[in-house]
Design a protein around this motif. Structure first.
Motif, PDB file in Angstrom:
ATOM      1  N   LEU A 186       0.842  -1.204   0.000  1.00  0.00           N
ATOM      2  CA  LEU A 186       0.000   0.000   0.000  1.00  0.00           C
ATOM      3  C   LEU A 186       0.880   1.259   0.000  1.00  0.00           C
ATOM      4  CD1 LEU A 186      -2.907   1.171   0.265  1.00  0.00           C
ATOM      5  CD2 LEU A 186      -2.661   0.977   2.754  1.00  0.00           C
ATOM      6  N   ALA A 187       1.981   1.212   0.747  1.00  0.00           N
ATOM      7  CA  ALA A 187       2.882   2.371   0.843  1.00  0.00           C
ATOM      8  C   ALA A 187       3.470   2.743  -0.519  1.00  0.00           C
ATOM      9  CB  ALA A 187       4.002   2.080   1.837  1.00  0.00           C
ATOM     10  N   GLU A 188       3.587   1.730  -1.415  1.00  0.00           N
ATOM     11  CA  GLU A 188       4.118   2.012  -2.755  1.00  0.00           C
ATOM     12  C   GLU A 188       3.204   2.949  -3.525  1.00  0.00           C
ATOM     13  OE1 GLU A 188       5.095  -1.558  -4.944  1.00  0.00           O
ATOM     14  OE2 GLU A 188       6.366  -2.234  -3.282  1.00  0.00           O
ATOM     15  N   GLU A 189       1.894   2.915  -3.207  1.00  0.00           N
ATOM     16  CA  GLU A 189       0.936   3.812  -3.869  1.00  0.00           C
ATOM     17  C   GLU A 189       0.896   5.175  -3.192  1.00  0.00           C
ATOM     18  OE1 GLU A 189      -3.034   2.114  -4.465  1.00  0.00           O
ATOM     19  OE2 GLU A 189      -2.155   0.173  -3.970  1.00  0.00           O
ATOM     20  N   TYR A 195       2.407  13.341   5.776  1.00  0.00           N
ATOM     21  CA  TYR A 195       2.360  13.188   7.239  1.00  0.00           C
ATOM     22  C   TYR A 195       3.772  13.101   7.780  1.00  0.00           C
ATOM     23  CZ  TYR A 195      -2.447  11.941   6.212  1.00  0.00           C
ATOM     24  OH  TYR A 195      -3.727  11.962   5.755  1.00  0.00           O
ATOM     25  N   GLN A 196       3.981  13.642   8.959  1.00  0.00           N
ATOM     26  CA  GLN A 196       5.310  13.575   9.570  1.00  0.00           C
ATOM     27  C   GLN A 196       5.235  12.728  10.842  1.00  0.00           C
ATOM     28  OE1 GLN A 196       8.146  14.445   8.161  1.00  0.00           O
ATOM     29  NE2 GLN A 196       9.220  13.651   9.946  1.00  0.00           N
ATOM     30  N   PHE A 197       5.611  11.462  10.729  1.00  0.00           N
ATOM     31  CA  PHE A 197       5.630  10.574  11.889  1.00  0.00           C
ATOM     32  C   PHE A 197       6.908  10.822  12.695  1.00  0.00           C
ATOM     33  CE2 PHE A 197       2.466   6.983  11.631  1.00  0.00           C
ATOM     34  CZ  PHE A 197       1.664   7.558  10.655  1.00  0.00           C
ATOM     35  N   PRO A 198       6.882  10.575  14.017  1.00  0.00           N
ATOM     36  CA  PRO A 198       8.104  10.739  14.814  1.00  0.00           C
ATOM     37  C   PRO A 198       9.154   9.669  14.491  1.00  0.00           C
ATOM     38  CG  PRO A 198       6.307   9.886  16.178  1.00  0.00           C
ATOM     39  CD  PRO A 198       5.728  10.152  14.825  1.00  0.00           C
ATOM     40  N   ARG A 199      10.402   9.921  14.872  1.00  0.00           N
ATOM     41  CA  ARG A 199      11.496   8.927  14.772  1.00  0.00           C
ATOM     42  C   ARG A 199      11.832   8.583  16.222  1.00  0.00           C
ATOM     43  NH1 ARG A 199       9.389   9.984  10.064  1.00  0.00           N
ATOM     44  NH2 ARG A 199      10.799   9.910   8.286  1.00  0.00           N
ATOM     45  N   PRO A 200      11.138   7.590  16.812  1.00  0.00           N
ATOM     46  CA  PRO A 200      11.226   7.374  18.258  1.00  0.00           C
ATOM     47  C   PRO A 200      12.634   7.036  18.772  1.00  0.00           C
ATOM     48  CG  PRO A 200       9.808   5.728  17.219  1.00  0.00           C
ATOM     49  CD  PRO A 200      10.249   6.650  16.150  1.00  0.00           C
ATOM     50  N   ALA A 236       0.422   4.961   5.167  1.00  0.00           N
ATOM     51  CA  ALA A 236       1.288   3.766   5.147  1.00  0.00           C
ATOM     52  C   ALA A 236       2.708   4.160   4.744  1.00  0.00           C
ATOM     53  CB  ALA A 236       0.729   2.731   4.166  1.00  0.00           C
ATOM     54  N   ARG A 237       2.795   5.047   3.754  1.00  0.00           N
ATOM     55  CA  ARG A 237       4.111   5.502   3.271  1.00  0.00           C
ATOM     56  C   ARG A 237       4.881   6.221   4.392  1.00  0.00           C
ATOM     57  NH1 ARG A 237       6.571   6.954  -1.914  1.00  0.00           N
ATOM     58  NH2 ARG A 237       8.596   7.744  -1.251  1.00  0.00           N
ATOM     59  N   ALA A 238       4.181   7.146   5.087  1.00  0.00           N
ATOM     60  CA  ALA A 238       4.836   7.923   6.152  1.00  0.00           C
ATOM     61  C   ALA A 238       5.263   7.016   7.305  1.00  0.00           C
ATOM     62  CB  ALA A 238       3.892   9.008   6.653  1.00  0.00           C
ATOM     63  N   PHE A 239       4.417   6.030   7.619  1.00  0.00           N
ATOM     64  CA  PHE A 239       4.736   5.082   8.692  1.00  0.00           C
ATOM     65  C   PHE A 239       5.986   4.269   8.318  1.00  0.00           C
ATOM     66  CE2 PHE A 239       4.488   0.665  10.079  1.00  0.00           C
ATOM     67  CZ  PHE A 239       4.471   0.827  11.460  1.00  0.00           C
ATOM     68  N   GLU A 240       5.974   3.745   7.092  1.00  0.00           N
ATOM     69  CA  GLU A 240       7.103   2.920   6.641  1.00  0.00           C
ATOM     70  C   GLU A 240       8.400   3.736   6.643  1.00  0.00           C
ATOM     71  OE1 GLU A 240       7.520  -0.371   3.185  1.00  0.00           O
ATOM     72  OE2 GLU A 240       7.327   1.676   2.487  1.00  0.00           O
ATOM     73  N   GLU A 241       8.315   4.969   6.165  1.00  0.00           N
ATOM     74  CA  GLU A 241       9.508   5.823   6.145  1.00  0.00           C
ATOM     75  C   GLU A 241      10.044   6.063   7.560  1.00  0.00           C
ATOM     76  OE1 GLU A 241       8.724   8.345   2.023  1.00  0.00           O
ATOM     77  OE2 GLU A 241       8.341   9.314   3.941  1.00  0.00           O
TER      78      GLU A 241
END
Ligand code: KG4
Ligand code: ZN
Length: 343
Positions: A186-189, A195-200, A236-241
């Motif tokens: 899904l992230a490929e699409e 979105y800016q997810f944290p880098r924990p 999904a893309r932001a999470f994966e990144e």
């Protein structure tokens, strides 16, 4: 030496034959994914029962495909732990019964050592020492590897494993179990930058991971979104990144800390294409070599157990038929293998 390997720590029955002279001769895998999908996760009791059903035909099929008979097998390796106790008991009972009946030695293998050594099944093998990033459904660890059995855990997840975070976030996105590969698809699409997810845990020193906050962040983001397919793909893309970036930051730190120039990544999440691409790029920028198993040996399989067991059997190690399975088993407690004896 020809070793039959048996992997049954979770929801995959994996059987393989590794030959110390000719490499991998055959491997077979039965995945229980469909069985557990309706429940959204692995149901331990169902997993054990299915291993019982599948294991004997799979051993037979592996012997047939290698065109070998029972008298050709010199030893049996099995996953002794860590994992689901019922599932481990099926594989270890089978292994002991075969070792007893065929009068050959048996060896109980640590599942994560199997993952860690899986790149050795490839033509391009890493030399020791190296840093290993082990990222599976149950574990996330950084390990300083000086040789087989010489492991120092540099850092590990204080909560969810990387694969677990993938699976839980995938579930929130309405994807089936196991969601890791589906979320990656899904992230490929998806488009980057929405979105800016944290880098924990990257803003403080240390090599431990924490992924449960990412899952919570994903839950909140999904809840306040419009629920459209493209929005989900962007999330999904932001999470994966975020996962990939976090793992890379910690790996760079571990390489610096250890002084090693080689990095091995293994375990189910090492099948992730974005992770591989981003580590390849970093390896060129920083000047280290990166190794990972081919896709089929990233996720659970019998080949990695046959390989690891073969090295230990060659060095003269044995596991008594009376030893217990180890649902919990610290990686650092393993004994070092004399590399001159093991080939
Ligand atoms: O090593 P493994 O087969 O089993 C354990 O020992 O846990 O790892 C399974 C994990 C699952 O969480 C699965 O979702 C994840 O690896 N996984 C992936 C991908 N393929 C498998 N995660 C992200 N991207 C993938 N392509
Ligand atoms: Zn695994």
């Amino acid at each position: 030496m020809k070793v039959l390997g048996i992997e049954t720590s979770c929801d995959e029955t994996g059987i393989a034959i590794y030959d110390s002279e000719h490499g991998l001769l055959a491997h077979e895998l039965y995945s229980q994914v469909k069985l557990h999908a309706d429940y959204g996760g692995v149901v331990p009791e169902l997993a054990s029962r299915d291993h019982v059903r599948k294991i004997i035909p799979l051993v037979q099929r592996t012997l047939n495909s290698a065109q070998l008979g029972k008298s050709d097998i010199d030893g049996i390796a099995y996953t002794r732990g860590p994992g689901l106790i019922g599932a481990l008991l099926v594989g270890s009972s089978m292994a002991r019964a075969l070792a007893y009946a065929w009068n050959v030695p048996s060896i109980g293998v640590h599942h994560m050592e199997g993952h860690l050594l899986a790149p050795m099944l490839d033509a391009r093998k890493p030399e020791y020492p190296f840093v290993a990033l082990l990222v599976s459904g149950g574990h996330s660890m950084l390990v300083d590897v000086k040789g087989i059995g010489q492991y120092k855990v540099l850092g590990e997840s204080v909560d969810d494993a990387a694969g677990e975070a993938f699976d839980k976030t995938a579930k929130l996105l309405g994807l089936d179990y196991p969601g890791g590969p589906l979320l990656a698809k899904l992230a490929e699409e998806g488009e980057s930058g929405h979105y800016q997810f944290p880098r924990p845990m990257c803003d403080r020193p240390g090599l431990d991971f924490s992924f449960s906050g990412l899952k919570t962040f994903a839950a909140n983001t999904i809840r306040s979104s419009d629920g459209q397919h493209q929005t989900h793909a962007n999330i999904a893309r932001a999470f994966e990144e975020a996962i990939v970036d976090t793992l890379l930051i910690k790996c760079r730190r571990a390489l610096k800390h250890s002084g090693h120039k080689r990095l091995v990544m293994a375990g189910g999440v090492a099948a992730n294409k974005r992770l591989r691409a981003s580590f390849e790029e970093a390896s060129q920028v920083d000047g280290f070599d990166v190794f990972y198993p081919s896709f089929e040996y990233c996720t659970d399989n019998g080949a990695m157990i046959a390989y690891a067991g073969c090295q230990r059997l060659l060095a003269g190690e044995r596991t008594l038929l009376t030893e217990k399975a180890m649902p919990r088993w610290p990686l650092e407690s393993l004994s070092a293998v004399n590399l001159l004896a093991a080939i």
